[in-house]
Motif scaffolding. Sequence first.
Motif, PDB file in Angstrom:
ATOM      1  N   VAL A  35       0.845  -1.193   0.000  1.00  0.00           N
ATOM      2  CA  VAL A  35       0.000   0.000   0.000  1.00  0.00           C
ATOM      3  C   VAL A  35       0.882   1.246   0.000  1.00  0.00           C
ATOM      4  CG1 VAL A  35      -1.721   1.318   1.303  1.00  0.00           C
ATOM      5  CG2 VAL A  35      -1.827  -1.183   1.300  1.00  0.00           C
ATOM      6  N   GLN A  36       0.530   2.182  -0.866  1.00  0.00           N
ATOM      7  CA  GLN A  36       1.233   3.477  -0.888  1.00  0.00           C
ATOM      8  C   GLN A  36       0.291   4.506  -1.480  1.00  0.00           C
ATOM      9  OE1 GLN A  36       4.744   3.561  -3.380  1.00  0.00           O
ATOM     10  NE2 GLN A  36       4.988   5.751  -3.067  1.00  0.00           N
TER      11      GLN A  36
ATOM     12  N   VAL B 143      -4.967   5.800   6.196  1.00  0.00           N
ATOM     13  CA  VAL B 143      -6.060   5.075   5.547  1.00  0.00           C
ATOM     14  C   VAL B 143      -6.390   5.819   4.256  1.00  0.00           C
ATOM     15  CG1 VAL B 143      -7.099   4.002   7.570  1.00  0.00           C
ATOM     16  CG2 VAL B 143      -7.751   6.323   6.955  1.00  0.00           C
ATOM     17  N   LYS B 144      -6.793   5.085   3.242  1.00  0.00           N
ATOM     18  CA  LYS B 144      -7.101   5.754   1.983  1.00  0.00           C
ATOM     19  C   LYS B 144      -8.108   4.959   1.173  1.00  0.00           C
ATOM     20  CE  LYS B 144      -3.944   3.662  -1.196  1.00  0.00           C
ATOM     21  NZ  LYS B 144      -3.333   3.835  -2.482  1.00  0.00           N
ATOM     22  N   GLU B 145      -8.696   5.632   0.213  1.00  0.00           N
ATOM     23  CA  GLU B 145      -9.644   5.001  -0.703  1.00  0.00           C
ATOM     24  C   GLU B 145      -9.292   5.393  -2.118  1.00  0.00           C
ATOM     25  OE1 GLU B 145     -13.576   5.306   2.208  1.00  0.00           O
ATOM     26  OE2 GLU B 145     -13.475   6.517   0.397  1.00  0.00           O
TER      27      GLU B 145
ATOM     28  N   TYR C 126     -11.290   5.358  10.109  1.00  0.00           N
ATOM     29  CA  TYR C 126     -12.186   5.454   8.949  1.00  0.00           C
ATOM     30  C   TYR C 126     -13.212   6.573   9.116  1.00  0.00           C
ATOM     31  CZ  TYR C 126     -14.830   2.046  11.798  1.00  0.00           C
ATOM     32  OH  TYR C 126     -15.457   1.385  12.811  1.00  0.00           O
TER      33      TYR C 126
ATOM     34  N   LEU D 289     -11.362   9.684   8.010  1.00  0.00           N
ATOM     35  CA  LEU D 289     -11.331   9.769   6.547  1.00  0.00           C
ATOM     36  C   LEU D 289     -12.696  10.213   6.006  1.00  0.00           C
ATOM     37  CD1 LEU D 289     -10.008   9.292   3.783  1.00  0.00           C
ATOM     38  CD2 LEU D 289     -10.550   6.869   4.006  1.00  0.00           C
TER      39      LEU D 289
ATOM     40  N   GLU E 191     -11.777   0.494  -3.411  1.00  0.00           N
ATOM     41  CA  GLU E 191     -10.922  -0.186  -2.437  1.00  0.00           C
ATOM     42  C   GLU E 191     -10.603   0.743  -1.274  1.00  0.00           C
ATOM     43  OE1 GLU E 191      -7.726  -3.435  -3.204  1.00  0.00           O
ATOM     44  OE2 GLU E 191      -6.659  -1.514  -3.219  1.00  0.00           O
ATOM     45  N   TYR E 192     -10.505   0.141  -0.106  1.00  0.00           N
ATOM     46  CA  TYR E 192     -10.157   0.854   1.122  1.00  0.00           C
ATOM     47  C   TYR E 192      -8.932   0.168   1.716  1.00  0.00           C
ATOM     48  CZ  TYR E 192     -10.505   1.803   6.176  1.00  0.00           C
ATOM     49  OH  TYR E 192     -10.247   2.132   7.485  1.00  0.00           O
ATOM     50  N   CYS E 193      -7.884   0.941   1.995  1.00  0.00           N
ATOM     51  CA  CYS E 193      -6.628   0.365   2.492  1.00  0.00           C
ATOM     52  C   CYS E 193      -6.175   1.060   3.768  1.00  0.00           C
ATOM     53  CB  CYS E 193      -5.480   0.573   1.500  1.00  0.00           C
ATOM     54  SG  CYS E 193      -5.813   0.137  -0.189  1.00  0.00           S
ATOM     55  N   ALA E 194      -5.362   0.371   4.530  1.00  0.00           N
ATOM     56  CA  ALA E 194      -4.704   0.985   5.686  1.00  0.00           C
ATOM     57  C   ALA E 194      -3.258   0.516   5.713  1.00  0.00           C
ATOM     58  CB  ALA E 194      -5.407   0.576   6.977  1.00  0.00           C
ATOM     59  N   HIS E 195      -2.392   1.363   6.240  1.00  0.00           N
ATOM     60  CA  HIS E 195      -0.969   1.016   6.245  1.00  0.00           C
ATOM     61  C   HIS E 195      -0.241   1.852   7.282  1.00  0.00           C
ATOM     62  CE1 HIS E 195       2.468  -0.877   4.439  1.00  0.00           C
ATOM     63  NE2 HIS E 195       3.080   0.271   4.227  1.00  0.00           N
TER      64      HIS E 195
END
Lengths: 432, 98
Positions: free
Chosen positions: A44-45, A186-188, A253, A256, A276-280
């Motif tokens: 994830v980036q 966190v991002k989408e 979340y 966000l 898509e929803y990601c976390a890192h």
Amino acid sequence: MAEKFDAIVVGAGPSGNAAAYTLAKSGLKVLQIERGEYPGSKNVQGAILYADALERIIPDFRDDAPLERHIIEQRMWVLDDDSFVGTHYRSDGFNKPPYNRYTIIRAQFDKWFSGKVQQAGALLICETTVTDLLMDGPRVVGVRTDREGGSIYADVVILADGVNSVLARKAGFRPELDPGDVALAVKEIHFMPEEVVESRFNVADGAGVVIEMFGKITQGMMGTGFLYTNKDSITVGVGCMLSDFKAQQCSPYKLLEEMKAHPSIRPLLEGGEMKEYCAHLIPEGGYKAMPQLYGEGWMIVGDSGMFVNAVHREGSNLAMTTGRIAAETVIEVLAAGKACTAGNLSRYRAKLDDSFVMKDLKKYRELPGIFHRNPQFFTDYPELLNRAAHTMLKVDGIDKKTKEREIRRTFTRKRSLFGLMGDAFKLWRAFE
Amino acid sequence: MSTAIKIEEKLFQNRYRVDAGRPHIAIKDPDVCAHQCKSQQCTVCCPAGCYTAEGNGAIALITDGCLECGTCRVICTEHRNVAWEYPRGGYGILFKFG
């Protein structure tokens, strides 16, 4: 007798791929192990790719790498509840090849990079998690995986296993991460037609815009938000120090969601389809949080070594550079007929010290601490700045001199004169 | 501001291969969560909402939606009560875009 390699690289992100590519290209026998279904499927980036670091490894990467947009405009927004004060830097100089940086989609990019690694001659095994390092006394001699008969040996093991680096922790090479040294982001990703992205951001022909944001959107926590344009999608996200999330009992979340509802951000996402929803975690502790980087038969590269320049939002370029330099060190040691002892691998650290990687991280070593101790840079100042702009720009029959006095008063009331001078000094110290 | 959102709606967009019956994260001692941990920050800070507080003070952990970020392990500083490994190779979150 188990098979033996010159080098094993754990992980197929930017640092692992840079290391494996460089090693394989020099003719060494390299095994790379990736736990994902394919390289990129666990990664994830944001994501921005800085061309320079990759160019030093694959000069003609632009011919076939999956790149989204080249960035010609950077916006910096300081947000209050329903406003922002911003600067935009846009240059046609950035719109002429060779382009300086690009947005990328990591699942695609990492897969491409890995293809180059395999073409260079490295052996890649996916869907395999490395569970332990094999030790012979103090020396790392290989890895154990979750596959049957999973012990594999090598002269050196390069840990490119990401921010959580379970392996380095288990082996005692580095302590558990401190919540004050990592940011949780966190991002989408929101898809929309290419024409919509281009008209919305006033760009054409594959050019793109990035927006970096701070202020009220992080709700008093130390962190930043971002919005990047891809070809036919937009990535939007926010990251704050994990220690702040914990102290404020804040749900990432929800943070966000509230950021996306900001009146300056919402229209940019309008009509997009979230796919898509990601976390890192991002290792932002900098120079002072850096672990030991090499030892008897092992080296650490990329996020697992905390190689992130949080101030400039740089990480993947440091990852690729550390991967490449680690590999070059191994190539030299083995070519000289020597063993990969800690003493011989110490050249890695010396080379890093000579490169922009350590020079930059060292330059900003005080910064994480200063921002930790001074949350006003993320709370009071964005508010003061926005209200000052509002006061100055609102036409209401009050003369400008009175307005200026009023603005000065709001600043001194909030921070006091000494507070303001102290803050200016701290910022100067941090960026010096 | 009305931004009520169910995390399930976000996670629904993601692709997973769940290793049924073999969770990669475990609570080491459930009693510690129930009786010694006052903040129970994992129930708020996990970006996938894997941890929920039960009425009786206990914490329920379901790892199916895990994004493998590491937050729960790193923030459990007082009790170090999270046993955290990566899923078996090929299992867990499979990012389509990342």
